[in-house]
Scaffold this active site. Structure first.
Site, mmCIF file in Angstrom:
data_model
loop_
_atom_site.group_PDB
_atom_site.id
_atom_site.type_symbol
_atom_site.label_atom_id
_atom_site.label_comp_id
_atom_site.label_asym_id
_atom_site.label_seq_id
_atom_site.Cartn_x
_atom_site.Cartn_y
_atom_site.Cartn_z
ATOM 1 N N SER A 149 37.285 28.682 33.807
ATOM 2 C CA SER A 149 37.836 29.937 34.325
ATOM 3 C C SER A 149 37.082 31.098 33.697
ATOM 4 O O SER A 149 36.634 31.017 32.553
ATOM 5 C CB SER A 149 39.325 30.052 33.984
ATOM 6 O OG SER A 149 39.821 31.343 34.310
ATOM 7 N N TYR A 162 46.282 30.184 28.174
ATOM 8 C CA TYR A 162 45.369 29.800 29.251
ATOM 9 C C TYR A 162 43.931 30.138 28.861
ATOM 10 O O TYR A 162 43.011 29.330 29.037
ATOM 11 C CB TYR A 162 45.758 30.518 30.537
ATOM 12 C CG TYR A 162 45.015 30.061 31.766
ATOM 13 C CD1 TYR A 162 45.433 28.933 32.479
ATOM 14 C CD2 TYR A 162 43.904 30.741 32.228
ATOM 15 C CE1 TYR A 162 44.755 28.508 33.617
ATOM 16 C CE2 TYR A 162 43.213 30.327 33.357
ATOM 17 C CZ TYR A 162 43.651 29.211 34.052
ATOM 18 O OH TYR A 162 42.975 28.787 35.167
#
Length: 287
Positions: A149, A162
């Site tokens: 990501s 995250y």
């Protein structure tokens, strides 16, 4: 042109394959005539995915294996490997894609941190360590694609668990690619998929229609396939709102926090916000 591993009758395993980018990838692999293993949490969504993947496969249901798997559990992945080998013999493409995003705060619930780290980072490590050695040993062309990501690179405020997990995926996949390319006679390559804004169940946040800024999972997989054909390691995907040029500038600014001794996350620091906006207006020199 496609990568040598993406050929008819080769075997692709996709974790988190019952929805979003994983499902789009499973469909694409199946359409190439590959045998496809869809691994995801148990439920109707997994069964539905198996049916839709079989529908686009020239092998039909014979070419699809759906396995309920929790990638955070090493034993579950070892069991998955046994099922895959029994059915298809070997794996050529491993896509470690399973991920969750329950949200987190630095001093928020510990269980959110533990689950995100176990799935988003632990699942990638477990999957690679379980399937990687046999992929190297069979001597045929192969790929290990790990879904990272941009949040693991620029680490924006808002969801630290995250960010930490995806930063770990980046570091792990970089180390993996170095290990593979320095292993004698190894024909497996690693790649880091870095999606942009993609409209999936993970990012919908209650929305029932795709925002104009987002790509579809299918667009993301199209970009991934083109990048694999070019042998790109970093598969840095744009979207309808953020260009490659803007991504590059954000990434370089984040690295510059260290080099320039700025405060971390200076993009969001009041003393540096104006400098960042000015920086975005300047053309970046090219090598």
């Amino acid at each position: 042109m496609t990568h040598a591993a993406l050929t008819a009758n080769a075997v692709a395993l996709v974790t988190g394959g019952a929805s979003g980018i994983g499902l789009a990838a499973a469909h694409r692999f199946a359409s190439l005539g590959m045998k496809v293993v869809v691994a995801d949490r148990k439920g109707e969504r997994l069964a539905d995915a198996a049916r839709t993947v079989a529908a686009v496969s020239p092998h039909g249901t014979d070419g699809v294996l759906a396995c309920a798997t929790d990638v955070s559990e090493l034993e579950a992945l070892e069991t998955l490997q046994e099922e895959v080998i029994a059915r298809f013999g070997k794996v050529h493409v491993l896509m470690n894609n399973a991920g969750i995003q329950p949200g987190s705060a630095l001093f928020g619930p510990l269980e959110n941190w533990e689950r995100v780290m176990a799935v988003n980072l632990g699942g990638v490590i477990n999957g690679t360590r379980v399937f990687g050695p046999a992929m190297i040993a069979h001597g045929e062309p192969g790929l290990i694609i790990n879904t990272g990501s941009k949040q693991g690179i620029t680490t924006p405020p808002g969801d630290p668990a995250y960010n930490v997990a995806k930063a770990g995926v980046k570091a792990f996949t970089e180390a993996l690619e170095h290990e593979l390319r320095t292993t004698p006679d190894c024909r497996i390559a690693a790649h880091l998929l870095i999606p942009g804004f993609v409209y999936t169940g993970l990012t919908a946040n209650g929305r029932t229609e795709k925002p104009d800024a987002a790509w579809t999972p299918e667009q993301t997989v199209d970009f991934m396939m083109d990048s694999l054909a070019r042998h790109d390691f970093y598969i840095l995907c744009p979207d309808n709102d953020v260009s490659r040029e803007l991504d590059e500038k954000r990434i370089l600014w984040a690295a510059g926090d260290i080099v320039e001794n700025r405060p971390p996350l200076s993009r969001w620091h009041p003393d540096h916000a104006e400098a960042f906006r000015t920086y975005l207006t300047k053309e970046r020199p090219r090598q």
